[in-house]
Design a protein around this motif. Sequence first.
Motif, short mmCIF file in Angstrom:
data_model
loop_
_atom_site.label_atom_id
_atom_site.label_comp_id
_atom_site.label_asym_id
_atom_site.label_seq_id
_atom_site.Cartn_x
_atom_site.Cartn_y
_atom_site.Cartn_z
N SER A 150 0.82 -1.21 0.00
CA SER A 150 0.00 0.00 0.00
C SER A 150 0.85 1.26 0.00
O SER A 150 0.52 2.26 -0.65
N GLN A 151 2.01 1.21 0.70
CA GLN A 151 2.91 2.37 0.71
C GLN A 151 3.60 2.54 -0.63
O GLN A 151 3.81 3.67 -1.09
N ARG A 152 3.96 1.40 -1.28
CA ARG A 152 4.57 1.51 -2.61
C ARG A 152 3.58 2.06 -3.61
O ARG A 152 3.95 2.82 -4.52
N LYS A 153 2.30 1.72 -3.46
CA LYS A 153 1.28 2.26 -4.35
C LYS A 153 1.16 3.77 -4.16
O LYS A 153 1.03 4.52 -5.14
N GLU A 154 1.21 4.24 -2.91
CA GLU A 154 1.14 5.68 -2.65
C GLU A 154 2.34 6.41 -3.25
O GLU A 154 2.20 7.51 -3.81
N MET A 155 3.52 5.79 -3.18
CA MET A 155 4.70 6.44 -3.78
C MET A 155 4.60 6.47 -5.30
O MET A 155 5.00 7.45 -5.93
N ALA A 156 4.03 5.42 -5.90
CA ALA A 156 3.83 5.41 -7.35
C ALA A 156 2.82 6.47 -7.77
O ALA A 156 3.01 7.17 -8.78
N LEU A 157 1.75 6.63 -6.99
CA LEU A 157 0.77 7.68 -7.29
C LEU A 157 1.39 9.07 -7.18
O LEU A 157 1.13 9.94 -8.03
N ALA A 158 2.22 9.27 -6.17
CA ALA A 158 2.87 10.58 -6.02
C ALA A 158 3.83 10.85 -7.17
O ALA A 158 3.95 11.99 -7.64
N ALA A 159 4.54 9.81 -7.65
CA ALA A 159 5.47 10.00 -8.76
C ALA A 159 4.73 10.35 -10.04
O ALA A 159 5.19 11.21 -10.83
N VAL A 160 3.57 9.73 -10.26
CA VAL A 160 2.80 10.02 -11.47
C VAL A 160 2.23 11.42 -11.42
O VAL A 160 2.23 12.15 -12.43
N LEU A 161 1.74 11.86 -10.26
CA LEU A 161 1.10 13.16 -10.15
C LEU A 161 2.10 14.31 -10.10
O LEU A 161 1.88 15.37 -10.70
N ASN A 162 3.20 14.12 -9.40
CA ASN A 162 4.13 15.22 -9.16
C ASN A 162 5.33 15.24 -10.10
O ASN A 162 5.90 16.31 -10.36
N LYS A 163 5.75 14.09 -10.58
CA LYS A 163 6.97 14.01 -11.39
C LYS A 163 6.69 13.76 -12.87
O LYS A 163 7.64 13.61 -13.65
N ALA A 164 5.42 13.73 -13.23
CA ALA A 164 5.06 13.51 -14.64
C ALA A 164 5.67 12.22 -15.19
O ALA A 164 6.19 12.18 -16.31
N PHE B 140 8.68 1.13 -8.54
CA PHE B 140 8.33 0.87 -7.14
C PHE B 140 7.85 -0.55 -6.91
O PHE B 140 7.44 -0.90 -5.80
N GLY B 141 7.91 -1.40 -7.93
CA GLY B 141 7.54 -2.80 -7.76
C GLY B 141 6.07 -3.02 -7.49
O GLY B 141 5.72 -3.85 -6.65
N VAL B 142 5.21 -2.26 -8.18
CA VAL B 142 3.78 -2.37 -8.00
C VAL B 142 3.15 -2.76 -9.34
O VAL B 142 3.50 -2.19 -10.38
N SER B 143 2.24 -3.74 -9.31
CA SER B 143 1.56 -4.10 -10.55
C SER B 143 0.57 -3.02 -10.94
O SER B 143 0.04 -2.29 -10.08
N GLN B 144 0.28 -2.91 -12.22
CA GLN B 144 -0.65 -1.90 -12.69
C GLN B 144 -2.07 -2.20 -12.20
O GLN B 144 -2.88 -1.27 -12.00
N THR B 145 -2.38 -3.48 -12.01
CA THR B 145 -3.69 -3.82 -11.44
C THR B 145 -3.83 -3.27 -10.04
O THR B 145 -4.88 -2.72 -9.67
N CYS B 146 -2.79 -3.42 -9.24
CA CYS B 146 -2.81 -2.87 -7.88
C CYS B 146 -2.84 -1.34 -7.91
O CYS B 146 -3.49 -0.72 -7.08
N TYR B 147 -2.16 -0.76 -8.88
CA TYR B 147 -2.13 0.71 -8.98
C TYR B 147 -3.52 1.27 -9.27
O TYR B 147 -3.93 2.29 -8.73
N ARG B 148 -4.28 0.59 -10.13
CA ARG B 148 -5.59 1.09 -10.53
C ARG B 148 -6.72 0.60 -9.63
O ARG B 148 -7.87 1.02 -9.81
N TYR B 149 -6.41 -0.26 -8.67
CA TYR B 149 -7.47 -0.80 -7.82
C TYR B 149 -7.99 0.27 -6.89
O TYR B 149 -7.22 0.99 -6.25
N GLN B 150 -9.31 0.37 -6.78
CA GLN B 150 -9.96 1.29 -5.86
C GLN B 150 -10.69 0.47 -4.80
O GLN B 150 -11.53 -0.36 -5.13
N ALA B 151 -10.35 0.70 -3.56
CA ALA B 151 -10.97 -0.06 -2.48
C ALA B 151 -12.46 0.22 -2.41
O ALA B 151 -12.90 1.36 -2.56
#
Length: 218
Positions: A5-19, A29-40
């Motif tokens: 969950s923390q790696r997903k948050e870091m990936a989201l921050a990289a996409v939003l802030n670092k383009a 960050f070693g996160v699958s794209q399925t996990c990245y797009r999953y909404q609880a």
Amino acid sequence: MVKPSQRKEMALAAVLNKAVSIRLACQAFGVSQTCYRYQAKLFSDNGLIADWLVRLTHNQRNWGFGLCYLYLRNVKGFKWNHKRVYRIYVELELNLRIKPKKRLVRAKPEPEPEPLSLPTSINQCWSMDFMHDQLADSRSYRLFNVIDDFNREGLAIEVDFSLPASRVVRALDQSIEWRGQPKRIRCDNGLPAESIINHTKNHDLAKSYDYGKLSILP
């Protein structure tokens, strides 16, 4: 170790802030794209689960997660998954509760023992006790201690791997020879002192004093 969950948050921050692209961020960050797009999915009965858990742990302070889940599942008939219930259990920090210690309530003896009398001079009352300890090679040894209760002076200390009654009598004889005979001797229980008195009666010891006149205080 960083949780998924923390790696997903870091990936989201990289996409939003670092383009950074989603594929590159997930790879970094070693996160699958399925996990990245999953909404609880927030279920409406999560609040009901939390309410039941808080109520059970408040009323039954010695219950852990297992008993709470079995009660909800078998007694109340809820079909919630145990992983879901445990996730809410941890979010409420109920797993960090300090369980109360069980205290033994001992009945007071009848009649209540009298308070210990305080001696006002030397040789009014002595105390003797046995102690034991172990050496580095696991061999046990014993200590026999005699003190005067008036000034807490150590009168005798005998150390050996075995301390029979004859050794104890000899230590008392040596203390009485230079200090004088006490009026009373106090010990943890009466058995050791009684066995010493019986030993002096049954054996002809040259320096044995009249221990039968002593008042034995357990």
